[in-house]
Design an enzyme around this catalytic site. Structure first.
Site, PDB file in Angstrom:
ATOM      1  N   GLY A  31      18.252 -10.389   6.048  1.00  0.00           N
ATOM      2  CA  GLY A  31      17.583 -11.404   5.476  1.00  0.00           C
ATOM      3  C   GLY A  31      16.525 -12.044   6.456  1.00  0.00           C
ATOM      4  N   THR A  87       0.777  -1.228  -0.009  1.00  0.00           N
ATOM      5  CA  THR A  87       0.065  -0.035   0.003  1.00  0.00           C
ATOM      6  C   THR A  87       0.831   1.106  -0.055  1.00  0.00           C
ATOM      7  OG1 THR A  87      -0.146  -0.309   2.516  1.00  0.00           O
ATOM      8  CG2 THR A  87      -1.890  -1.084   1.201  1.00  0.00           C
ATOM      9  N   ASP A  89       9.224   0.802   5.356  1.00  0.00           N
ATOM     10  CA  ASP A  89      10.113   0.087   6.183  1.00  0.00           C
ATOM     11  C   ASP A  89      10.844   1.132   7.110  1.00  0.00           C
ATOM     12  OD1 ASP A  89       9.453  -2.277   5.065  1.00  0.00           O
ATOM     13  OD2 ASP A  89      10.982  -2.159   3.660  1.00  0.00           O
ATOM     14  N   SER A 108      13.134  -6.396   7.811  1.00  0.00           N
ATOM     15  CA  SER A 108      13.640  -5.146   7.067  1.00  0.00           C
ATOM     16  C   SER A 108      15.002  -4.638   7.755  1.00  0.00           C
ATOM     17  CB  SER A 108      12.604  -3.977   7.179  1.00  0.00           C
ATOM     18  OG  SER A 108      12.986  -3.176   6.247  1.00  0.00           O
TER      19      SER A 108
END
Ligand code: GLA
Length: 351
Positions: free
Chosen positions: A105, A21, A156, A109
């Site tokens: 990973g 979004t 993020d 984030s």
């Protein structure tokens, strides 16, 4: 005043709800987790940036004035230096050490955490002043776009910067208004579980979805999908209509989730997580078998709701678990912690 040694902490994030979004001017409800990246930076003579990723036991060295491109963690460091300079901030020679409790990973984030910790530390070292939250988030986004080739939104970085203990943040990506929201989960807790699928081709898949959303908005004559309603979708080809439907319904779910939280209604919040997952899987088509298996495992373990989290094509699954249900072995309990901040060490610090 500039210091010769500084240290910055930046947390990872959990996105409670509101996926894909951010780059569509929509809404998300996210929080900074306790785990994060620590960057320690020290002024050194000369013109080089000497960087070490302590947990990887790898180093890098490049001229502060002209960082060449690179892959992996080096791209974040070089990108941070380059984008700070491009934005007019002085970045001087430094030794930089990267450490922390958020492995790359992890699905929380770590990349935004690394970007924000690097920017805060390097800005502090140069005594160059710090942009506001939105400016800093945009710097991180430019690192992703120009140095990693991922056309990400601002979710993020904003979640990382706006973190506060006990609180989530409701983000309106159109106005960039940030609303702190208490994250109380009566008799429940949130867990994340890695799906084990390493997000192969994640960036190309992500970028394609972004293009599809832009195309859907353009075809109905809207600036972004924020201005599009379900009734407008009949003019779109079937695939684009599904992409847009995900974004439109997901925005609705974010606002409903904020209301559920306020009421302490965990059943409804769980249902919204399930519906978000279904929409990401069927309309947005960003799930993979390993993610489906992880969601199914969490539901079988008693999750009130579970969904894939982040960009998709692998990654991590979020589950809302009753507090008395045992959590799967690979699960991590996540809760809101402080946002990115500096921890000044002063001139004499050797740590
Ligand atoms: C990744 C991106 C974010 C956001 C999510 C999907 O985490 O970095 O900007 O688009 O995917 O919601």
């Amino acid at each position: 005043m500039s210091s010769t040694t500084t240290r910055a902490f930046a947390p990872g994030r959990v996105n409670l709800i509101g996926e894909h979004t951010d780059y569509n001017d929509g809404f998300a409800l996210a929080f900074a987790v306790q785990q994060g990246v620590v960057v320690r930076a020290e002024s050194i003579p000369g013109e080089l940036i000497l960087a070490t990723a302590l947990d990887l036991d790898e180093s890098d060295s490049f001229p502060a004035a002209a960082p060449p491109s690179a892959a992996g963690w080096r791209a974040y460091v070089r990108g941070a230096v380059a984008e700070l300079r491009a934005a007019g901030f002085a970045v001087t020679a430094a030794r930089v050490e990267i450490n922390g409790t958020l492995p790359m990973g992890s699905g929380l984030s770590s990349s935004a955490a690394l970007e924000m910790a690097l920017c805060l530390a390097l800005l502090d070292l140069a005594g160059a002043g710090t942009p506001d939250v939105i400016g800093l988030a945009r710097l991180g986004q430019r690192i992703e776009h120009a140095w990693l080739g991922a056309q990400t939104g601002l979710l993020d970085q904003l979640a990382c910067l706006a973190g506060a203990p006990g609180e989530a943040v409701l983000i309106d990506f159109l106005t960039l208004e940030l609303t702190q929201t208490p994250l109380e989960l009566p008799e429940c807790r949130l867990v994340t579980v890695p799906s084990g699928s390493s997000r192969v081709n994640a960036d190309s898949g992500y970028n394609r979805r972004r293009e599809e959303c832009v195309e859907a908005a353009n075809r109905v004559g809207a600036q972004s999908l924020r201005d599009v309603s379900i009734q407008d979708l009949h003019v779109l080809p079937e695939m684009l209509a599904r992409r847009a439907r995900h974004v439109i319904t997901e925005n609705g779910r974010v606002l409903q989730a904020a209301a559920s939280l306020e009421r302490g209604d965990m059943e409804h919040l769980g249902l919204l997580l399930d519906l978000s997952h279904r929409s990401l899987r069927d309309d947005f088509e960003v799930s993979v078998p390993a993610v489906e298996a992880t969601v199914a495992k969490l539901k079988a373990a008693g999750a009130v709701g579970a969904r894939m989290m982040g960009g998709g094509f692998g990654g991590t699954v979020l589950g809302l678990m009753p507090s008395d249900a045992p959590i799967p072995a690979e699960a991590t309990v996540v809760s809101p912690g402080p946002g990115a901040h500096l921890a000044r060490l002063g001139r004499a610090d050797g740590q």
